[in-house]
Design an enzyme around this catalytic site. Sequence first.
Site, PDB file in Angstrom:
ATOM      1  N   ASP A  79       0.837  -1.200   0.000  1.00  0.00           N
ATOM      2  CA  ASP A  79       0.000   0.000   0.000  1.00  0.00           C
ATOM      3  C   ASP A  79       0.870   1.247   0.000  1.00  0.00           C
ATOM      4  OD1 ASP A  79       0.781  -0.617   2.710  1.00  0.00           O
ATOM      5  OD2 ASP A  79      -0.729   0.793   3.430  1.00  0.00           O
ATOM      6  N   GLU A 107       0.104  -0.858   5.882  1.00  0.00           N
ATOM      7  CA  GLU A 107       1.176  -0.210   6.649  1.00  0.00           C
ATOM      8  C   GLU A 107       0.979   1.289   6.716  1.00  0.00           C
ATOM      9  OE1 GLU A 107       5.018   1.610   7.720  1.00  0.00           O
ATOM     10  OE2 GLU A 107       3.842   1.890   5.881  1.00  0.00           O
TER      11      GLU A 107
END
Length: 473
Positions: A100, A165
């Site tokens: 991400d 994250e």
Amino acid sequence: MGYAPSPAWSPVEAAIEAFLVADATARMQRYIDFLRIPSVSALPERAADCRAAAEWLAAELRRIGAARVEVSETGGHPIVVGERIEDPTLPTIVVYGHYDVQPGEPLDLWKTSPFEPTIRDGRILGRGSADDKGQIVIHLNALEALLATRGRLPVNVKYLFEGEEESSSVHLEAWMKANPERCTGDAVIISDTGFFEGNLPAITVGLRGITYLQVDLVGSYLDLHSGAFGGSIVNPANALAKMIAGLHDADGRVTVPGFYDDVIPLGPADRAAFAALPFDEAAYLAAIGPASVAVGEAGYSTVERRGGRPTLDVNGIWGGFMGEGSKTIIPAHAHAKISCRLVPGQDPVKIGALVEAALRAAVPAGLSIEVTQLGDGHPFITPLGEPYLEAATKALRDTFGGEPLFLREGGSIPIAALFQQELGLPVVLLGFTPPDDNAHAPNESMDLANFEGGIRAVVRAFDAVAAMRDPRR
């Protein structure tokens, strides 16, 4: 100065180099394809893109030759796992990364579209090029080079790539506890860090922890006319500004009661290590902006404050009228987001509670407050002399030349402490991004020499682990 990798492969390694030279165009296209996926985990409307990035990773792992590849559900964005177990007697390395990325905004400050990668001046520009898609691709290419040339790996490897994250890894810990076999081994490599100023090869051995919260102050049901109510009631924006200003004293210390109680002080050796870093403060400030000056807690240098001392910062503040022109109101409410970076000894849950208590104590009569904890992570240290750290050091030295620096950085990677504390695994932060990569900012980029050198360094790190005598075995 800039570092260019100098492979200097041994005859045994020469086949790796030949493969990488032949594969250069294809792997760059794969890198670009991955960067084009706008996998922004914090935006609900990008959930399908996050899943697409996870599926892309899983397909790559299968294509290259990993086994037990799975797009594993978490209750949020999925986690991608795969492995290559060559021999149960070999050391097993867990490789962690995150697919991400941060949002692309502000778009007007990008030289190109954040999700249309562009190569220019020896770099690839695009969101995620450094943090952290580029480093995941480094590991995929190292895996492919080893399997294509040797048919096997020198160690066992498990891959764990998460998709949250950049939004506090909210489902990761529960997933790890539910799937311990997918994330246990002998050591962990996390490639989510980078080199030092001047693009000097470095290994991060310390990270600060974090606690993050949102503050909401409410004074009235609706915005009020400032002529009729100004000076007669408490203005939430004024009050919040005063509350925030009171969180630091004139010497830059955080005033929250108990904030420093558990901090492990920097000893003489720590301070000597910070002082020995080739840090150019003038260049550091000039890169930020023409009016930048070094400020912070009195009694500490800039590098010490950045990597070895705790901080409290406002990350955003808003409320009232913010459009063009004027609108004379007393805002009904005001808001702020606050993060604290924490050092060894500090517990993020405790610090979050202390900051919340201090804010509640400072609220003036006439206002209500709500404080929401948005995420946290523990600080992290890898002891010097750790055998897996030595293997990574050798890999960087052999690939880039010279002795790598050891850094304590100001950022936070909660997964590092999670592996260390919950699973008892040694963790090595082996990252390759240049210090001017603009991670989280417009024009994020990866130096392609770092990228190419990183592939070769991962190969060498695996070989070095295979060759070392592991005291835990």
